[in-house]
Design an enzyme around this catalytic site. Structure first.
Site, PDB file in Angstrom:
ATOM      1  N   GLY A 150       0.840  -1.039   0.027  1.00 54.65           N
ATOM      2  CA  GLY A 150       0.001   0.095   0.016  1.00 54.65           C
ATOM      3  C   GLY A 150       0.753   1.170   0.249  1.00 54.65           C
TER       4      GLY A 150
ATOM      5  N   ASP B 122       5.403  -5.260   5.724  1.00 49.12           N
ATOM      6  CA  ASP B 122       5.950  -6.571   6.057  1.00 49.12           C
ATOM      7  C   ASP B 122       5.810  -7.367   4.888  1.00 49.12           C
ATOM      8  OD1 ASP B 122       3.261  -6.678   6.582  1.00 49.12           O
ATOM      9  OD2 ASP B 122       3.489  -7.804   8.415  1.00 49.12           O
TER      10      ASP B 122
ATOM     11  N   ASP C  54       2.741  -1.250  11.749  1.00 46.52           N
ATOM     12  CA  ASP C  54       2.947  -2.461  12.268  1.00 46.52           C
ATOM     13  C   ASP C  54       4.078  -3.456  11.873  1.00 46.52           C
ATOM     14  OD1 ASP C  54       2.498  -2.574   9.514  1.00 46.52           O
ATOM     15  OD2 ASP C  54       0.932  -4.283   9.699  1.00 46.52           O
TER      16      ASP C  54
ATOM     17  N   ASP D  17       0.073   1.724   8.397  1.00 49.52           N
ATOM     18  CA  ASP D  17      -0.409   0.734   9.709  1.00 49.52           C
ATOM     19  C   ASP D  17       0.423   0.750  10.876  1.00 49.52           C
ATOM     20  OD1 ASP D  17      -2.556   0.317   7.935  1.00 49.52           O
ATOM     21  OD2 ASP D  17      -1.737  -1.770   7.197  1.00 49.52           O
TER      22      ASP D  17
ATOM     23  N   THR E  67       4.470   2.324   5.432  1.00 48.39           N
ATOM     24  CA  THR E  67       2.974   1.846   5.716  1.00 48.39           C
ATOM     25  C   THR E  67       2.340   2.774   6.700  1.00 48.39           C
ATOM     26  OG1 THR E  67       1.869   0.074   6.629  1.00 48.39           O
ATOM     27  CG2 THR E  67       4.106   0.166   7.327  1.00 48.39           C
TER      28      THR E  67
ATOM     29  N   ARG F  67       0.849  -4.970  -5.349  1.00 46.75           N
ATOM     30  CA  ARG F  67       0.922  -6.094  -4.381  1.00 46.75           C
ATOM     31  C   ARG F  67       1.253  -7.215  -5.377  1.00 46.75           C
ATOM     32  NH1 ARG F  67      -0.705  -4.092   0.523  1.00 46.75           N
ATOM     33  NH2 ARG F  67      -2.461  -2.576   0.506  1.00 46.75           N
TER      34      ARG F  67
ATOM     35  N   ARG G 275      -5.708  -3.390   8.695  1.00 50.23           N
ATOM     36  CA  ARG G 275      -6.313  -4.612   8.608  1.00 50.23           C
ATOM     37  C   ARG G 275      -5.905  -5.717   9.823  1.00 50.23           C
ATOM     38  NH1 ARG G 275      -5.809  -5.967   2.809  1.00 50.23           N
ATOM     39  NH2 ARG G 275      -3.678  -5.666   3.188  1.00 50.23           N
TER      40      ARG G 275
HETATM   41  O1  F6P Z   1      -1.415  -1.675   4.592  1.00 50.68           O
HETATM   42  C1  F6P Z   1      -2.162  -0.499   4.333  1.00 50.68           C
HETATM   43  C2  F6P Z   1      -3.771  -0.711   4.220  1.00 50.68           C
HETATM   44  O2  F6P Z   1      -4.055   0.727   3.912  1.00 50.68           O
HETATM   45  C3  F6P Z   1      -4.162  -1.238   5.445  1.00 50.68           C
HETATM   46  O3  F6P Z   1      -4.646  -0.603   6.417  1.00 50.68           O
HETATM   47  C4  F6P Z   1      -5.442  -1.724   4.610  1.00 50.68           C
HETATM   48  O4  F6P Z   1      -6.132  -2.970   5.132  1.00 50.68           O
HETATM   49  C5  F6P Z   1      -4.926  -2.200   3.346  1.00 50.68           C
HETATM   50  O5  F6P Z   1      -3.879  -1.539   3.064  1.00 50.68           O
HETATM   51  C6  F6P Z   1      -5.830  -1.939   2.035  1.00 50.68           C
HETATM   52  O6  F6P Z   1      -5.326  -2.279   0.927  1.00 50.68           O
HETATM   53  P1  F6P Z   1      -5.724  -2.074  -0.484  1.00 50.68           P
HETATM   54  O7  F6P Z   1      -5.566  -0.556  -0.870  1.00 50.68           O
HETATM   55  O8  F6P Z   1      -5.166  -2.974  -1.277  1.00 50.68           O
HETATM   56  O9  F6P Z   1      -7.181  -2.445  -0.693  1.00 50.68           O
END
Ligand code: F6P
Length: 330
Positions: free
Chosen positions: A18, A110, A137, A135, A133, A79, A179
Site C-alpha cells: 500500500g 512487512d 505494524d 499501519d 506503511t 501487491r 487490517r
Molecule cells: O497496509 C495499508 C492498508 O491501508 C491497510 O490498512 C488496509 O487494510 C490495506 O492497506 C488496504 O489495501 P488495498 O488498498 O489494497 O485495498
C-alpha cells in the site's frame, strides 16, 4: 566529494504494498544520497511487478525534484502475487543481473520485506528495508513512513464528525484503516476523545460496550464516539452498529468508514523527516556493507535489525493505552 570504498555500484529502489505519504521523500533521499556517493540509482516501477517485467529506469537528481511534498509514489506500487513464487523472483533476478544492479532498497510493509528476505537468500542480492506503511505494524522502529500523515487525516475527519455528532446527540462508529494493526484506531481514537477503541490486537467485548452505552445514556451522556480498526474481530463498524441497534433500538447511531482517504495527501513534516533520514541511512548501509537489514529509528537513533526479524516479530500495543482510553472517556 566524499571518498568511499564501494562494495555496490548500482542500486535499485522500489515502493511496494500500500502506498504511504512520504514514500516520495524516501525515494528522493535514496536517489540523492546514492548519487552523492557516486552510485547509480535505478527506479523499479510498481514494486516487484516492475522488477519481474523489467520496468526499470535510471534516476538522476532531477528525476526526484519537486516530489518531497507529494503523496503517493512516483515509482507507483503494487501487491505482486507473482513474486511469491520462485519463478517470479528468478525473473526479477535475471533483470537485475542484466542491468548490473547489485543491491535493492525496498520501501514498503512487512509483506514486501518477506519477499525481499527470500530474494536476498536465493540470489545473494543485498536488500535493505525501509518501513513505508500507514499501519505502523512493523517491529524495530518507532516510526513508519505514512503513519503520522494518515493518523492526522483520521483525526481531522473525526473532529469534523464530532461536530455533527454533538449537534445531534448521536453515537458514531467510525472505521479507520488497519487490517492487522490497531495503531491508527488507537492514536486517532485517543486524540479525538473516543469512548471506545476496537482493535484487532484485542478481542472485542461487545456486551461490555453495549452495557457501557446503556449506562452512559442513564448518565445523560448522549454523545459517544467508537473508533474501530478495519481488522477488528467483531466484524467492523457495520456489525458493531447492527449489534448496538439490536440491543438499544432507540439509539441514534451512524457509521462512517474513512477508507482510502487516509492513504493519500501531502506527507506531514514528521513523515518527510523520517523518510529523508531512513532513505539516507539505507544507502549508507549499502556503502558500509551492512546488508539485508531493516532501517528503523528507535529512541531517536538509527536502529538496524536483520530484515528477517522485522517480518517475524510484531510490535505490541500496551494495556496502558487502553486503560487511558477508559479513564479519560468516563
Ligand atoms: O497496509 C495499508 C492498508 O491501508 C491497510 O490498512 C488496509 O487494510 C490495506 O492497506 C488496504 O489495501 P488495498 O488498498 O489494497 O485495498
Amino acid at each position: 566529494m566524499k571518498k568511499i570504498e564501494k562494495k555496490v555500484s548500482r542500486i535499485g529502489v522500489l515502493t511496494s504494498g500500500g502506498d504511504a505519504p512520504g514514500m516520495n521523500a524516501a525515494i528522493r533521499a535514496v536517489v540523492r544520497t546514492g548519487i552523492y556517493n557516486e552510485l547509480e540509482v535505478h527506479g523499479i516501477m510498481r514494486g516487484y511487478q516492475g522488477l519481474i517485467e523489467d520496468d526499470i529506469m535510471k534516476l538522476e537528481s532531477r528525476s526526484v525534484a519537486n516530489i518531497i511534498q507529494r503523496g503517493g509514489t512516483i515509482l507507483k506500487t503494487a501487491r505482486c502475487k507473482e513474486f511469491y513464487d520462485y519463478e517470479g523472483r528468478k525473473k526479477g533476478y535475471e533483470n537485475l543481473k542484466k542491468r548490473g544492479i547489485d543491491a535493492m532498497i525496498i520501501i514498503g510493509g512487512d509483506g514486501s520485506f518477506r519477499g525481499a528476505v527470500k530474494f536476498s537468500q536465493e540470489f545473494n542480492i543485498p536488500c535493505i528495508g525501509i518501513a513505508g506503511t500507514i499501519d505502523k505494524d512493523i517491529y524495530g522502529t518507532d516510526f513508519t513512513i505514512g503513519f503520522d500523515t494518515a493518523v492526522n487525516t483520521a483525526v481531522e475527519a473525526i473532529d469534523k464528525i464530532r461536530d455533527t455528532m454533538d449537534a445531534h446527540d448521536r453515537i458514531f462508529v467510525i472505521e479507520v484503516m488497519g487490517r492487522d494493526a490497531g495503531y491508527i484506531a488507537l492514536h486517532s481514537g485517543i486524540a479525538t476523545g473516543a469512548e471506545n477503541i476496537l482493535i484487532p490486537e484485542r478481542k472485542t467485548d461487545i456486551d461490555a460496550l453495549v452495557t457501557g452505552l446503556q449506562e452512559t445514556k442513564k448518565r445523560k451522556k448522549l454523545v459517544n464516539l467508537i473508533v474501530v480498526a478495519e481488522g477488528e474481530n467483531f466484524g467492523g463498524a457495520d456489525e458493531v452498529q447492527r449489534k448496538i441497534l439490536k440491543e438499544i433500538p432507540t439509539a441514534e447511531i451512524r457509521v462512517c468508514i474513512l477508507g482510502h482517504i487516509q492513504r493519500g495527501g501531502s506527507p506531514s513534516c514528521l513523515d518527510r523527516l523520517i523518510a529523508s533520514r531512513m532513505g539516507y541511512h539505507s544507502v549508507e548501509c549499502l556503502i558500509e556493507g551492512r546488508y539485508n537489514v531493516f532501517v528503523g529509528i528507535m529512541n531517536n537513533k538509527m536502529h538496524y535489525i536483520p530484515l528477517e526479524n522485522a517480518v517475524k516479530t510484531k510490535g505490541k500495543i500496551g494495556d496502558e493505552w487502553l486503560k487511558i482510553v477508559k479513564i479519560l472517556a468516563s
